[in-house]
Enzyme design. Structure first.
Site, PDB file in Angstrom:
ATOM      1  N   ASN A 213       0.856  -1.182   0.000  1.00 51.98           N
ATOM      2  CA  ASN A 213       0.000   0.000   0.000  1.00 51.98           C
ATOM      3  C   ASN A 213       0.894   1.235   0.000  1.00 51.98           C
ATOM      4  O   ASN A 213       2.022   1.192   0.499  1.00 51.98           O
ATOM      5  CB  ASN A 213      -0.904   0.017   1.235  1.00 51.98           C
ATOM      6  CG  ASN A 213      -1.825   1.237   1.247  1.00 51.98           C
ATOM      7  OD1 ASN A 213      -2.467   1.545   0.238  1.00 51.98           O
ATOM      8  ND2 ASN A 213      -1.885   1.943   2.369  1.00 51.98           N
ATOM      9  N   HIS A 215       0.846   5.357   1.130  1.00 53.69           N
ATOM     10  CA  HIS A 215       0.121   6.346   1.940  1.00 53.69           C
ATOM     11  C   HIS A 215       0.788   7.706   1.731  1.00 53.69           C
ATOM     12  O   HIS A 215       2.020   7.784   1.694  1.00 53.69           O
ATOM     13  CB  HIS A 215       0.162   5.956   3.424  1.00 53.69           C
ATOM     14  CG  HIS A 215      -0.608   6.885   4.314  1.00 53.69           C
ATOM     15  ND1 HIS A 215      -1.975   6.906   4.347  1.00 53.69           N
ATOM     16  CD2 HIS A 215      -0.189   7.846   5.183  1.00 53.69           C
ATOM     17  CE1 HIS A 215      -2.384   7.831   5.205  1.00 53.69           C
ATOM     18  NE2 HIS A 215      -1.317   8.414   5.727  1.00 53.69           N
ATOM     19  N   ASP A 256      -3.288   1.447   7.249  1.00 56.59           N
ATOM     20  CA  ASP A 256      -1.984   2.132   7.231  1.00 56.59           C
ATOM     21  C   ASP A 256      -1.030   1.563   8.271  1.00 56.59           C
ATOM     22  O   ASP A 256      -0.259   2.297   8.898  1.00 56.59           O
ATOM     23  CB  ASP A 256      -2.171   3.641   7.468  1.00 56.59           C
ATOM     24  CG  ASP A 256      -3.061   4.266   6.414  1.00 56.59           C
ATOM     25  OD1 ASP A 256      -3.022   3.815   5.256  1.00 56.59           O
ATOM     26  OD2 ASP A 256      -3.821   5.196   6.760  1.00 56.59           O
TER      27      ASP A 256
END
Length: 321
Positions: A213, A215, A256
């Protein structure tokens, strides 16, 4: 009486801090160090011990970082017997030749315009990433990322089911169906590119150390549920932070959260506004994310004993990024 100089009955050709490994190459087991027997004059003992300690520590640290690479066995073929022409799965990156490595199969999850998805897709097309985007998943069908996938002939899937719609209009996969779809597409890695939903635990468990991911802030600050899009940049500016930047991390069952693999830093200017800061961070996101995905597809992401991922350089096998 003249002072007698101390003598050292040693082989001068052997370096003082020389050491070697016994047995096989480093493994997950502790490696026993064997130090040569060296005779040292009493006047030189403190210096000699300090040198030896530094040498042993440096070697021990290098062994902790340089663990054998482990790639998905389905992606690597190692020639088991050159004479027979047979192949065996489960090889390491050192043993596998470039000609034996197939392109990784990547699934991308999007919720919006998909700018990071487009950057990764472009990197796959021009050869910077040794992989292909084989399926796109979105919680918002017809979003920009979804439309881009359709325009480029990439299959699309909706997940999860939108419970706000009438039953007749609900189209989407259940967690079990999503996992089955990943298997049907033979997905190696999953890349979240602005996907706002929490992944089901079953999917995370099925793809350990294989889901990334990005962020738009320097985690662990300014992350977690509710921190996405422009909200992140507003929070960064309001905090008075002088720097920001994207973070790429592996995914676990929390928002996150998960081991950080790479970050980039951009300045927060004295009179910044959120759109200006977002533009600078996004430019770095596109570069950083494509680079990390490339490293993952090349099996250059390695793991320290403490669970922290590091990236081995593509140009120097003895260096890390």
């Amino acid at each position: 009486m003249a002072a007698i100089a101390p003598t050292v009955r040693c082989d001068p050709s052997r370096p003082l801090a020389a050491h070697r490994l016994n047995g096989a190459p480093p493994s997950r087991r502790r490696t026993r160090l064997s130090l040569p027997r060296v005779c040292i004059a009493s006047s030189s003992l403190p210096t000699a011990l300090a040198v030896t300690r530094r040498s042993v520590f440096s070697h021990s640290l290098s062994q902790r970082v340089r663990q054998p690479r482990r790639c998905k066995s389905a992606r690597w073929l190692v020639r088991a017997d050159a004479s027979s022409g047979e192949t065996a799965p489960g090889g390491t990156a050192e043993a596998a030749k470039a000609s034996d490595r197939r392109r990784a199969r990547v699934a991308v999850f999007v919720s919006g315009g998909g700018s990071n998805f487009k950057a990764i897709h472009a990197a796959c097309a021009d050869g910077r990433v040794n992989g292909d985007v084989v399926v796109v998943v979105s919680d918002k069908p017809e979003c920009g990322g979804w439309q881009y996938a359709r325009a480029n002939g990439i299959p699309t899937l909706a997940f999860p089911v939108n419970a706000k719609l009438p039953p007749a209009e609900q189209h989407g996969l259940t967690p079990d169906q999503l996992l089955q779809a990943m298997r049907q597409h033979a997905v190696d890695y999953i890349v979240l590119a602005g996907y706002l939903k929490l992944l089901p635990a079953s999917l995370v468990e099925a793809f350990p150390r294989a889901i990334l991911n990005v962020h738009p802030a320097l985690l662990p600050a300014f992350g977690g549920k509710g921190y996405y899009g422009m909200r992140v940049h507003k929070a960064v500016i309001a905090s008075g932070a002088r720097v920001s930047g994207p973070t790429v991390h592996f995914v676990d069952e929390r928002y996150d959260h998960g081991p950080i693999v790479a970050q980039a830093v951009v300045p927060v200017l004295p009179f910044d506004d959120p759109p200006a800061l977002q533009a600078r961070v996004l430019a770095q996101e596109h570069r950083l994310y494509a680079r990390v995905v490339a490293a993952l597809c090349d099996c250059r992401v390695e793991w320290r004993e403490d669970g922290v991922p590091v990236i081995r350089s593509a140009d120097d096998d003895n260096a890390f990024e």
